[in-house]
Write a protein that holds these residues in place. Structure first.
Motif, PDB file in Angstrom:
ATOM      1  N   LEU A 160       0.836  -1.210   0.000  1.00 31.17           N
ATOM      2  CA  LEU A 160       0.000   0.000   0.000  1.00 31.17           C
ATOM      3  C   LEU A 160       0.862   1.247   0.000  1.00 31.17           C
ATOM      4  O   LEU A 160       0.592   2.209  -0.728  1.00 31.17           O
ATOM      5  CB  LEU A 160      -0.922  -0.012   1.221  1.00 31.17           C
ATOM      6  CG  LEU A 160      -2.064  -1.029   1.206  1.00 31.17           C
ATOM      7  CD1 LEU A 160      -2.727  -1.111   2.579  1.00 31.17           C
ATOM      8  CD2 LEU A 160      -3.097  -0.657   0.146  1.00 31.17           C
ATOM      9  N   LEU A 189       2.331   2.243  -3.373  1.00 31.12           N
ATOM     10  CA  LEU A 189       1.509   2.916  -4.378  1.00 31.12           C
ATOM     11  C   LEU A 189       1.894   4.380  -4.525  1.00 31.12           C
ATOM     12  O   LEU A 189       1.812   4.949  -5.617  1.00 31.12           O
ATOM     13  CB  LEU A 189       0.027   2.805  -4.008  1.00 31.12           C
ATOM     14  CG  LEU A 189      -0.601   1.409  -4.056  1.00 31.12           C
ATOM     15  CD1 LEU A 189      -2.024   1.450  -3.543  1.00 31.12           C
ATOM     16  CD2 LEU A 189      -0.551   0.843  -5.474  1.00 31.12           C
ATOM     17  N   ASP A 235      -5.420   2.711  -5.355  1.00 28.46           N
ATOM     18  CA  ASP A 235      -5.526   1.297  -5.711  1.00 28.46           C
ATOM     19  C   ASP A 235      -6.872   0.968  -6.346  1.00 28.46           C
ATOM     20  O   ASP A 235      -7.130  -0.191  -6.679  1.00 28.46           O
ATOM     21  CB  ASP A 235      -5.266   0.400  -4.495  1.00 28.46           C
ATOM     22  CG  ASP A 235      -6.277   0.607  -3.377  1.00 28.46           C
ATOM     23  OD1 ASP A 235      -6.858   1.702  -3.315  1.00 28.46           O
ATOM     24  OD2 ASP A 235      -6.471  -0.318  -2.576  1.00 28.46           O
ATOM     25  N   HIS A 289     -11.662  -2.495  -7.099  1.00 27.99           N
ATOM     26  CA  HIS A 289     -10.513  -2.881  -6.288  1.00 27.99           C
ATOM     27  C   HIS A 289      -9.616  -3.845  -7.056  1.00 27.99           C
ATOM     28  O   HIS A 289     -10.086  -4.842  -7.588  1.00 27.99           O
ATOM     29  CB  HIS A 289     -11.010  -3.552  -4.999  1.00 27.99           C
ATOM     30  CG  HIS A 289      -9.921  -4.032  -4.092  1.00 27.99           C
ATOM     31  ND1 HIS A 289      -9.325  -3.222  -3.157  1.00 27.99           N
ATOM     32  CD2 HIS A 289      -9.309  -5.233  -3.976  1.00 27.99           C
ATOM     33  CE1 HIS A 289      -8.413  -3.899  -2.498  1.00 27.99           C
ATOM     34  NE2 HIS A 289      -8.385  -5.133  -2.975  1.00 27.99           N
ATOM     35  N   SER A 343      -3.248  -3.780  -3.895  1.00 31.45           N
ATOM     36  CA  SER A 343      -1.857  -3.343  -4.023  1.00 31.45           C
ATOM     37  C   SER A 343      -0.908  -4.534  -4.085  1.00 31.45           C
ATOM     38  O   SER A 343       0.148  -4.468  -4.710  1.00 31.45           O
ATOM     39  CB  SER A 343      -1.485  -2.440  -2.842  1.00 31.45           C
ATOM     40  OG  SER A 343      -1.610  -3.142  -1.613  1.00 31.45           O
TER      41      SER A 343
END
Length: 437
Positions: free
Chosen positions: A100, A103, A239, A337, A340
């Protein structure tokens, strides 16, 4: 928990659940000087607050179960607290925190690499681990030296199919948000140059009526000329590429406009007459997007710039009680979705299935562990694929769309077979009992 949105009333009022709210840490002045220093100081303060709550404020538990992410400073705080209180330390892996963080910073950034080390180091110190997919179980075993038990997420009991009465009451409560009198003017609520009212019907002005439902006496029914309702929930983060849904909606709008004709004046009148007679080939689509997040304002500006004739968007935030009712009242759910890490599953899809709502979901490596293609949902990899699915599913709506009805039946079957209590007792309880015995 940090102060945020209120949980569902069934959680707030449960006799076995205690909720402790911790204050948020804000370091605006320090972050202007050094963002890295601000992150370190914030993590240190959060660490102290967590340890205080876990070691002083609450009674000693047999085991601490911590959901990951976030990893920093949570895993270290829970590990220390479990050691001090002689409790067991169990991690529930929902994703990886370092992916995460990657990203926004990139996988090779020093902060991301440090986070990865922290996460894996304390992950291996746990007494036991749960994870949400078989793909994640394999990753933890092969590359992290962590043995985890797969525990698939299941919706809470309050995510269930919505009754007709609940639908009507919900749509009446949301009437001003869906059809604002002086707000958005589009295919849900608009006028053209001839002062032609283009909405489901003038019955919207009646207090016992909504855009989707009508009540006559004690009887409530869905309007045959209603728009199709598509729901998507998002955290408005990188994401989830929300532009995919915008492009797909624009493609659907243009294709349906092409089917109906190119002459705007004739098309609007013909479409209105077809709607009144219930003969429209393709319905209007109303997208309701729920959630809060950093990129919401950016996408709302993009929505305003779209020139849509058969599609409308509404963004809103719903209470924990109304959100499941909305899912159970919709015709289709959309999940953007993509994960990640590529190893977790979208909880929003779990909730949609709990409400008997079929789903179009973005395709990635392990999504088929949840979405069974052509049984309870479809997958897409591009805006054009999603637009194709809208055209296929909604043709002949609401009575002659067999593909959508088939997916709905599959989602309803999933909702009746998936129980959180069964999943927990089958997979989690044996692990926990073994650890604390």
């Amino acid at each position: 928990m940090l102060h945020g949105s209120d949980p569902h009333v069934s959680i707030r009022e449960h006799h076995s659940i205690r909720i402790y709210q911790m204050g948020s840490v804000h370091l605006k002045g320090l972050s202007k000087i050094s963002s890295a220093l601000a992150l370190v100081v914030k993590a240190a303060i959060q660490f102290v607050i967590l340890v205080w709550f876990l070691c002083v404020k609450i009674a000693r538990p047999d085991a601490f179960i911590v959901q990951n992410p976030p990893s920093v400073p949570t895993l270290a705080a829970v590990k220390l607290s479990s050691w001090l209180r002689r409790s067991k330390f169990i991690i529930d892996w929902h994703n990886f925190g370092y992916t995460l963080l990657g990203l926004s910073h990139g996988r090779n950034h020093i902060i991301v690499k440090t986070y990865h080390w922290f996460e894996s180091y304390f992950g291996r110190m746990a007494d036991g681990s749960l994870c949400v997919t078989k793909a994640m179980q394999h990753e933890l075993a092969e590359n992290w030296e962590i043995k985890a038990t797969v525990l698939y997420d299941q919706p809470p009991e309050f995510f269930h199919p919505t009754s007709m009465k609940e639908k009507h009451e919900l749509f009446c409560r949301l009437k001003n948000d869906i059809c604002p009198p002086n707000g958005a003017f589009d295919c849900i609520h608009t006028r053209n140059e001839k002062s032609f009212r283009f909405e489901a019907s003038n019955e919207l002005d009646h207090p016992s009526d909504s855009l989707f439902t009508s009540q006559v006496g004690n009887d409530i029914f869905l309007k045959p000329n209603r728009p199709a309702l598509v729901v998507s929930s998002t955290s408005w983060t990188p994401d989830e590429d929300f532009s995919i849904l915008l492009q797909a909606a624009l493609m659907y709008d243009r294709r349906v406009s092409g089917v109906l004709g190119e002459d705007d004046s004739i098309t609007e009148e013909k479409l209105w007459l077809d709607i009144c007679k219930g003969e429209q080939l393709y319905p209007r689509l109303l997208f309701i997007i729920t959630g809060k997040g950093p990129e919401k304002a950016k996408y709302e500006q993009q929505i305003k710039k779209l020139k849509l004739r058969r599609v409308a968007f509404r963004t809103m935030w719903l209470s924990a009680e109304d959100y499941p009712l909305l899912l159970g009242s919709a015709d289709l759910g959309v999940s953007l979705h993509t994960s990640s890490s590529g190893l977790d599953l979208p909880m929003k899809v779990v909730d949609m299935f709990g409400c008997g709502l079929p789903v179009c979901a973005a395709s990635y490596s392990c999504i088929k562990e949840l979405v069974k293609v052509e049984k309870n949902g479809l997958l897409f990899s591009s805006p054009s694929e999603l637009a194709d699915e809208f055209m296929m599913l909604f043709k002949g709506f609401p009575d002659k769309c067999e593909s959508l009805k088939s997916l709905k039946d599959g989602a309803l079957a999933k909702s009746s077979s998936s129980k959180w209590s069964t999943e927990w007792e089958t997979h989690a309880m044996p692990l926990i009992s073994e650890i604390i015995s």
